[in-house]
Design a protein around this motif. Sequence first.
Motif: not given
Length: 180
Positions: A27, A29, A34, A148-150, A152-153
């Motif tokens: 990712l 950002n 992943i 928040t970015a995490s 995505a996982f």
Amino acid sequence: MNTKDVVYIALFAALLAGLGAVPPLTLPNIGVPITAQTMGVMLAGGILGAKRGALSVVLFLVLVAVGLPLLSGGRGGMGVFAGVSAGFLFSWVIGAYIVGLIVEQNWERLNFVWAMAATIVGGIFIVYLIGIPWLAIAAQMPFLKAFTASMAFVPGDIIKAVVSAFVVIQVKKSYPLINR
């Protein structure tokens, strides 16, 4: 610990290494990839139990630490334990232990729901609980941004939890004494 335990531990360390052959999706950002290797953590705990599952992850991480490029993307060496994804790596040991503990405590009544609960609690919740704060500190970003970015996982981790729970149940049906 007997020979069978050592073989299982080594086998699941090898499984984790094999899952590292699946190319990572990093990712942009946050710089944390992943990978399929978190499924190996769920499987190790769910199939081997708490102690052997956690030891298989410890063995895998020791092999990574000595420089073997076993992490997804061919990463290895001590440097990975100082990077932004290090908290996730350290959490794998505890995650496998928790998955195994939940499975062991519910072995007699283990069904897909219990197996899913185990893989979600140990393989997702515990991993994020340790990995996200480390990410925030190592990447010098606000905790909320790291959290928040995490997220995505999460979809991929849910899929890995479903697959892992299914495999754990199938192994229990085929080989009910493996967890002992």
